[in-house]
Design an enzyme around this catalytic site. Structure first.
Site, short mmCIF file in Angstrom:
data_model
loop_
_atom_site.label_atom_id
_atom_site.label_comp_id
_atom_site.label_asym_id
_atom_site.label_seq_id
_atom_site.Cartn_x
_atom_site.Cartn_y
_atom_site.Cartn_z
CG ASP A 147 -52.37 3.38 27.84
OD1 ASP A 147 -51.57 3.22 26.73
OD2 ASP A 147 -53.36 4.43 27.87
CG HIS A 292 -52.22 2.99 16.25
ND1 HIS A 292 -52.08 4.64 15.87
CD2 HIS A 292 -53.12 3.11 16.84
CE1 HIS A 292 -53.28 5.20 16.61
NE2 HIS A 292 -53.86 4.01 17.09
O1 F6P Z 1 -55.51 1.77 24.41
C1 F6P Z 1 -55.00 2.90 24.77
C2 F6P Z 1 -54.38 3.62 23.97
O2 F6P Z 1 -53.26 2.94 23.18
C3 F6P Z 1 -53.94 4.89 24.32
O3 F6P Z 1 -52.67 4.98 24.80
C4 F6P Z 1 -54.08 5.87 23.09
O4 F6P Z 1 -54.30 6.99 23.32
C5 F6P Z 1 -55.36 5.20 22.44
O5 F6P Z 1 -55.49 4.05 22.57
C6 F6P Z 1 -55.44 5.38 20.70
O6 F6P Z 1 -56.55 5.00 20.37
P1 F6P Z 1 -56.82 4.86 18.85
O7 F6P Z 1 -56.60 3.32 18.43
O8 F6P Z 1 -58.17 4.82 19.09
O9 F6P Z 1 -56.19 5.85 18.20
#
Ligand code: F6P
Length: 382
Positions: A147, A292
């Site tokens: 981010d 992801h």
């Molecule tokens: O690390 C920040 C982030 O990539 C955010 O942009 C996103 O909302 C969050 O992690 C998602 O997290 P997780 O892997 O727990 O779904």
């Protein structure tokens, strides 16, 4: 020679750039020439799964403990080529008010005889690092988050690789969007800040970019799309950050509940917009959530190099006993900043300088100020 043990861990969401940083912590700490110059022989202990590793560790059984792994140069030799983190990660908060395990962490750090802990993470992991430093632990932080919203640093590991994923995927979408004359809404990550959407959109030439820093009007998005089509566009690419909100609305949440740091799981804005645009304009819309994919894959050149510099700088801070700091990249220099300054408000896009609120896109003036249509109208009638 004086012997010291350093712990290293990665916490929070993974990203590309973590493994290069770990490699360079290990290589720099174990460098024989540097050890001789510093008069200290370091041992590096990898702590698995972020702060969870220090909650669950069994310091009396290092050999069989699943959370602790002595690291050497041979083991980390190739790590800078790989994504994710070889140490694993978690979103464990030892200072969770509903389940405070900070005493266990403090006691394990003591039992393990850690001279310092190098924590590689974002707002949450470094927030814990800050609290531990207040509780007397020697901590050094390395900034990471795709981010790119951590205060006091112009770069956080993972961002550049994620940006390249966005550009690659948008390029891919263009051919299918064009063939079908469709409007594609691409949802990027970015909880509090729109850097990924903005820079990803600018780099890939998106027509519209929507970010958490500026609530958008759905009606205006539809108007812009129709305007574009009238002037000859066959298809549209719209980038929207997961944390963006329609004016008068709230962020879109994909799961109920909060994690142990109090965050909501965001998602759904892309789908919402696709429905709104197709209902209003009659155009065929599709939404794609990059999710992801932005965090996966091998680190690009920039994340390998920044991981290296941050890892080296973190060991420099340990060697000079400059604790309670995060290594940072500011104005083209690697430097260090107090962890206390990193906790708090995320760094967001500056709407007046970096965003065009008329076009919902990146700025089109760089060395002069953007005027709103209203300001321009006043000027032209003066
Ligand atoms: O690390 C920040 C982030 O990539 C955010 O942009 C996103 O909302 C969050 O992690 C998602 O997290 P997780 O892997 O727990 O779904």
């Amino acid at each position: 020679m004086n012997k010291q043990r350093i712990g290293v861990l990665t916490g929070g969401g993974d990203c590309a750039g973590l493994s290069p940083a770990i490699k360079w912590v290990v290589k720099t700490a174990l460098d024989e020439g540097l050890q001789w110059q510093r008069g200290v022989k370091y041992e590096v202990l990898g702590i698995h799964d972020g702060w969870k590793g220090l909650v669950r560790a069994d310091p009396d059984n290092l050999a069989t403990d699943g959370y602790l792994e002595p690291l050497d140069e041979k083991k980390v030799r190739t790590w800078d080529r790989y994504g994710g983190t070889f140490l694993g990660t978690s979103r464990t908060n030892p200072y969770d008010p509903n389940n405070d395990r900070s005493e266990i962490v403090l006691s394990n750090i003591k039992k393990l005889g850690l001279k310092a802990v190098i924590a590689i993470g974002g707002e949450d992991t470094l927030g814990v690092a800050y609290k531990l430093s207040r509780d007397g632990v020697n901590v050094v932080g390395i900034p990471k988050t795709i981010d790119k919203d951590l205060p006091e640093t112009d770069y956080t590991l993972g961002f550049d690789t994620a940006l390249n994923v966005i550009v690659e995927e948008v390029d891919r979408l263009r051919t299918t969007a064009g063939s079908h004359k469709r409007t594609f809404i691409v949802e990027t990550m970015g909880r509090h800040a729109g850097w990924l959407a903005l820079e990803g959109g600018e780099s890939s030439g998106a027509y519209i970019i929507l970010i958490p820093e500026y609530d958008f009007s759905t009606g205006k998005v539809c108007e812009l799309v129709l305007e574009g089509r009238k002037s000859g566009a066959r298809y549209d690419i719209i980038l929207v950050a997961e944390g963006a909100r329609p004016s008068g609305g709230t962020e879109f949440v994909k799961e109920n509940g909060l994690d142990s740091f109090g965050h909501k799981a965001l998602g759904g804005i892309g789908e919402f917009l696709a429905n709104q645009i197709s209902n209003t304009t009659g155009l065929e819309c599709r939404s794609v959530v990059l999710s992801h994919l932005q965090r996966g894959g091998a680190p690009g050149a920039y994340d390998r190099r920044m991981g290296r510099y941050f890892g080296i700088a973190a060991v420099d801070l340990v060697a000079t006993e400059n604790f309670g700091k995060m290594v940072s990249y500011k104005n083209g220099q690697i430097t260090a900043i107090a962890l206390s300054a990193v906790i708090g408000k995320p760094t967001q896009v500056d709407i007046t300088m970096q965003y065009d609120i008329e076009r919902y896109n990146g700025r089109r003036t760089i060395l002069s100020k953007i005027k709103t249509r209203a300001e321009a109208a006043i000027l032209s009638t003066a």
